[in-house]
Design a protein around this motif. Structure first.
Motif, PDB file in Angstrom:
ATOM      1  N   SER A 102      -6.965  -2.788   2.081  1.00  0.00           N
ATOM      2  CA  SER A 102      -6.599  -4.212   2.063  1.00  0.00           C
ATOM      3  C   SER A 102      -7.819  -5.086   1.793  1.00  0.00           C
ATOM      4  O   SER A 102      -7.750  -6.056   1.035  1.00  0.00           O
ATOM      5  CB  SER A 102      -6.024  -4.644   3.414  1.00  0.00           C
ATOM      6  N   LYS A 103      -8.940  -4.723   2.423  1.00  0.00           N
ATOM      7  CA  LYS A 103     -10.163  -5.518   2.221  1.00  0.00           C
ATOM      8  C   LYS A 103     -10.635  -5.420   0.764  1.00  0.00           C
ATOM      9  O   LYS A 103     -10.961  -6.432   0.135  1.00  0.00           O
ATOM     10  CB  LYS A 103     -11.254  -5.008   3.182  1.00  0.00           C
ATOM     11  N   VAL A 104     -10.618  -4.196   0.226  1.00  0.00           N
ATOM     12  CA  VAL A 104     -11.043  -4.006  -1.170  1.00  0.00           C
ATOM     13  C   VAL A 104     -10.124  -4.800  -2.097  1.00  0.00           C
ATOM     14  O   VAL A 104     -10.578  -5.427  -3.057  1.00  0.00           O
ATOM     15  CB  VAL A 104     -11.027  -2.496  -1.533  1.00  0.00           C
ATOM     16  N   ASN A 105      -8.842  -4.802  -1.803  1.00  0.00           N
ATOM     17  CA  ASN A 105      -7.909  -5.549  -2.642  1.00  0.00           C
ATOM     18  C   ASN A 105      -8.256  -7.042  -2.634  1.00  0.00           C
ATOM     19  O   ASN A 105      -8.317  -7.674  -3.692  1.00  0.00           O
ATOM     20  CB  ASN A 105      -6.477  -5.330  -2.158  1.00  0.00           C
ATOM     21  N   ALA A 106      -8.504  -7.594  -1.450  1.00  0.00           N
ATOM     22  CA  ALA A 106      -8.820  -9.031  -1.365  1.00  0.00           C
ATOM     23  C   ALA A 106     -10.093  -9.339  -2.155  1.00  0.00           C
ATOM     24  O   ALA A 106     -10.152 -10.319  -2.918  1.00  0.00           O
ATOM     25  CB  ALA A 106      -8.973  -9.436   0.096  1.00  0.00           C
ATOM     26  N   ILE A 107     -11.097  -8.490  -2.015  1.00  0.00           N
ATOM     27  CA  ILE A 107     -12.384  -8.728  -2.696  1.00  0.00           C
ATOM     28  C   ILE A 107     -12.202  -8.603  -4.212  1.00  0.00           C
ATOM     29  O   ILE A 107     -12.637  -9.464  -4.981  1.00  0.00           O
ATOM     30  CB  ILE A 107     -13.443  -7.702  -2.207  1.00  0.00           C
ATOM     31  N   MET A 108     -11.535  -7.535  -4.624  1.00  0.00           N
ATOM     32  CA  MET A 108     -11.426  -7.295  -6.069  1.00  0.00           C
ATOM     33  C   MET A 108     -10.473  -8.273  -6.745  1.00  0.00           C
ATOM     34  O   MET A 108     -10.669  -8.647  -7.893  1.00  0.00           O
ATOM     35  CB  MET A 108     -10.988  -5.859  -6.346  1.00  0.00           C
ATOM     36  N   LYS A 109      -9.427  -8.691  -6.013  1.00  0.00           N
ATOM     37  CA  LYS A 109      -8.477  -9.650  -6.598  1.00  0.00           C
ATOM     38  C   LYS A 109      -9.215 -10.935  -6.980  1.00  0.00           C
ATOM     39  O   LYS A 109      -9.067 -11.452  -8.093  1.00  0.00           O
ATOM     40  CB  LYS A 109      -7.378  -9.972  -5.575  1.00  0.00           C
ATOM     41  N   SER A 110     -10.040 -11.456  -6.080  1.00  0.00           N
ATOM     42  CA  SER A 110     -10.718 -12.707  -6.420  1.00  0.00           C
ATOM     43  C   SER A 110     -11.830 -12.459  -7.437  1.00  0.00           C
ATOM     44  O   SER A 110     -12.102 -13.313  -8.277  1.00  0.00           O
ATOM     45  CB  SER A 110     -11.203 -13.470  -5.186  1.00  0.00           C
ATOM     46  N   PHE A 111     -12.429 -11.283  -7.394  1.00  0.00           N
ATOM     47  CA  PHE A 111     -13.452 -10.931  -8.407  1.00  0.00           C
ATOM     48  C   PHE A 111     -12.844 -10.996  -9.816  1.00  0.00           C
ATOM     49  O   PHE A 111     -13.384 -11.636 -10.718  1.00  0.00           O
ATOM     50  CB  PHE A 111     -13.969  -9.506  -8.105  1.00  0.00           C
ATOM     51  N   PHE A 112     -11.678 -10.362  -9.991  1.00  0.00           N
ATOM     52  CA  PHE A 112     -11.048 -10.356 -11.319  1.00  0.00           C
ATOM     53  C   PHE A 112     -10.494 -11.738 -11.670  1.00  0.00           C
ATOM     54  O   PHE A 112     -10.575 -12.175 -12.825  1.00  0.00           O
ATOM     55  CB  PHE A 112      -9.947  -9.284 -11.389  1.00  0.00           C
ATOM     56  N   ASP A 113      -9.973 -12.420 -10.674  1.00  0.00           N
ATOM     57  CA  ASP A 113      -9.447 -13.766 -10.871  1.00  0.00           C
ATOM     58  C   ASP A 113     -10.511 -14.686 -11.497  1.00  0.00           C
ATOM     59  O   ASP A 113     -10.245 -15.410 -12.459  1.00  0.00           O
ATOM     60  CB  ASP A 113      -9.034 -14.296  -9.489  1.00  0.00           C
ATOM     61  N   ARG A 114     -11.721 -14.618 -10.963  1.00  0.00           N
ATOM     62  CA  ARG A 114     -12.812 -15.467 -11.473  1.00  0.00           C
ATOM     63  C   ARG A 114     -13.180 -15.128 -12.903  1.00  0.00           C
ATOM     64  O   ARG A 114     -13.856 -15.883 -13.572  1.00  0.00           O
ATOM     65  CB  ARG A 114     -14.047 -15.330 -10.568  1.00  0.00           C
ATOM     66  N   ARG A 115     -12.770 -13.966 -13.372  1.00  0.00           N
ATOM     67  CA  ARG A 115     -13.046 -13.556 -14.753  1.00  0.00           C
ATOM     68  C   ARG A 115     -11.815 -13.706 -15.646  1.00  0.00           C
ATOM     69  O   ARG A 115     -11.741 -13.132 -16.732  1.00  0.00           O
ATOM     70  CB  ARG A 115     -13.537 -12.108 -14.753  1.00  0.00           C
ATOM     71  N   GLY A 116     -10.821 -14.438 -15.168  1.00  0.00           N
ATOM     72  CA  GLY A 116      -9.608 -14.679 -15.965  1.00  0.00           C
ATOM     73  C   GLY A 116      -8.726 -13.447 -16.066  1.00  0.00           C
ATOM     74  O   GLY A 116      -7.958 -13.295 -17.032  1.00  0.00           O
TER      75      GLY A 116
ATOM     76  N   ILE B 286       0.876  -1.183   0.000  1.00  0.00           N
ATOM     77  CA  ILE B 286       0.000   0.000   0.000  1.00  0.00           C
ATOM     78  C   ILE B 286       0.907   1.226   0.000  1.00  0.00           C
ATOM     79  O   ILE B 286       1.810   1.345   0.826  1.00  0.00           O
ATOM     80  CB  ILE B 286      -0.934   0.028   1.223  1.00  0.00           C
ATOM     81  N   GLU B 287       0.677   2.103  -0.982  1.00  0.00           N
ATOM     82  CA  GLU B 287       1.450   3.352  -1.076  1.00  0.00           C
ATOM     83  C   GLU B 287       0.496   4.525  -0.964  1.00  0.00           C
ATOM     84  O   GLU B 287      -0.652   4.429  -1.401  1.00  0.00           O
ATOM     85  CB  GLU B 287       2.118   3.467  -2.459  1.00  0.00           C
ATOM     86  N   TYR B 288       0.990   5.621  -0.426  1.00  0.00           N
ATOM     87  CA  TYR B 288       0.185   6.841  -0.343  1.00  0.00           C
ATOM     88  C   TYR B 288       0.863   7.952  -1.140  1.00  0.00           C
ATOM     89  O   TYR B 288       2.083   8.080  -1.112  1.00  0.00           O
ATOM     90  CB  TYR B 288       0.046   7.296   1.116  1.00  0.00           C
ATOM     91  N   ARG B 289       0.055   8.715  -1.856  1.00  0.00           N
ATOM     92  CA  ARG B 289       0.547   9.890  -2.606  1.00  0.00           C
ATOM     93  C   ARG B 289      -0.288  11.085  -2.207  1.00  0.00           C
ATOM     94  O   ARG B 289      -1.519  10.948  -2.120  1.00  0.00           O
ATOM     95  CB  ARG B 289       0.316   9.715  -4.117  1.00  0.00           C
ATOM     96  N   LEU B 290       0.359  12.209  -2.040  1.00  0.00           N
ATOM     97  CA  LEU B 290      -0.386  13.447  -1.832  1.00  0.00           C
ATOM     98  C   LEU B 290      -1.020  13.819  -3.169  1.00  0.00           C
ATOM     99  O   LEU B 290      -0.331  13.867  -4.188  1.00  0.00           O
ATOM    100  CB  LEU B 290       0.556  14.543  -1.348  1.00  0.00           C
ATOM    101  N   LYS B 291      -2.348  14.051  -3.176  1.00  0.00           N
ATOM    102  CA  LYS B 291      -3.031  14.335  -4.452  1.00  0.00           C
ATOM    103  C   LYS B 291      -2.784  15.785  -4.844  1.00  0.00           C
ATOM    104  O   LYS B 291      -3.434  16.695  -4.328  1.00  0.00           O
ATOM    105  CB  LYS B 291      -4.532  14.054  -4.293  1.00  0.00           C
ATOM    106  N   SER B 292      -1.794  15.995  -5.701  1.00  0.00           N
ATOM    107  CA  SER B 292      -1.463  17.346  -6.152  1.00  0.00           C
ATOM    108  C   SER B 292      -0.744  17.256  -7.496  1.00  0.00           C
ATOM    109  O   SER B 292       0.428  16.886  -7.560  1.00  0.00           O
ATOM    110  CB  SER B 292      -0.553  18.043  -5.126  1.00  0.00           C
TER     111      SER B 292
END
Ligand code: ADP
Ligand code: UDP
Length: 236
Positions: free
Chosen positions: A156-170, A118-124
């Motif tokens: 972290s939670k969004v990453n876990a959810i989205m990783k498996s979501f995309f995984d199931r779609r190849g 996880i990285e953080y950037r100042l939005k500017s």
């Protein structure tokens, strides 16, 4: 709920106030930008694709009790959202080494990381979105330690959810960017989650299906965006 005056015009979206003080209308533009707005392009229907992908993913995340600013899709390129006090930090989550990460740390391009970063950037755009850590965020008053802890948990939670979501779609979720905002004491995901803000590769061929096609002049940007939307919604 009626759309009223323009509140903000950004690179990829416009925000409008409405007759409901707690709601905004987020309008997705057909423009594409990269490298802090220095590279520009567009294609017809790009805004509609990013709106459709964001709508789908926000609704999907809500089913896992992840709070987002999404209220409802209003039209092809308009979404009703909750008006938030934005935290000016871009939160990037990475699963696979590519681009600047691979270069900076001399990692093999496309290698899977042992643990997400996880990285953080100042939005500017003016400062070129400089990298910061939690301590910069507290010291400069952008977020409290409690807020940063919450942001990192949600990311972290969004990453876990989205990783498996995309995984199931190849598809492989290489990395993505989230923005967060506050409503009272709650922290919600804001902005968009789309091929503009994620790197997604086909698992078999490693074909890039995101804004890198535009950033690095790889061609067929519109075709890749359309295919990604199709694969996201068709496997529902
Ligand atoms: P940029 O500002 O980087 O050019 P956009 O064109 O995507 O980006 O503009 C959308 C703007 O709206 C961003 O600055 C984003 O931080 C802000 N925003 C996103 N969601 C919300 C929200 N729920 N409430 C208030 N502002 C928001
Ligand atoms: N990203 C984004 N907006 C930004 C910067 C990054 O959506 O202003 C996304 C980008 O699409 C990618 C991830 O965040 O999915 C990491 O991008 P970054 O620019 O940090 O990668 P780099 O090219 O530096 O490795």
């Amino acid at each position: 709920m009626n759309r009223k005056d323009l509140l903000y015009e950004g690179k990829a979206k416009r925000l409008f106030i409405t007759d409901d003080v707690n709601s905004l209308v987020q309008v997705f533009k057909d423009e594409l930008t990269a490298f802090h707005g220095t590279k520009r392009g567009r294609f017809d229907g790009k805004g509609a694709i990013c709106n459709a992908v964001s709508t789908y993913l926000f609704q999907y995340l809500e089913t896992y009790h992840v709070a987002t600013h999404f209220v409802k899709k209003l039209s092809d390129n308009e979404m009703q959202i909750r008006r938030l006090e934005m935290i000016p930090i871009e939160v990037v989550v990475r699963n696979v080494a590519t681009a600047s990460l691979a270069k900076t740390y001399d990692l093999e391009e496309g290698s899977t990381l042992k643990y997400p970063i996880i990285e953080y950037r100042l939005k500017s755009d003016r400062l070129g979105d400089p990298m910061i850590n939690e301590h910069h965020a507290y010291a400069m008053g952008y977020a409290t330690p409690e807020e940063m802890k919450m942001i990192s948990r949600i990311a972290s939670k969004v990453n876990a959810i989205m990783k498996s979501f995309f995984d199931r779609r190849g598809l492989m979720l290489v990395d993505f960017k989230l923005e967060f905002g506050k409503q009272d004491r709650n922290i919600l995901i804001a902005d968009e989650i789309s091929p503009d803000t994620c790197r997604v590769w086909d698992r078999k061929t490693n074909k890039k299906m995101d804004k890198d096609r535009f950033r690095y002049d790889m061609g067929k940007v519109d075709k890749a965006y359309r295919e990604l939307l199709g694969r996201i919604v068709s496997a529902a």
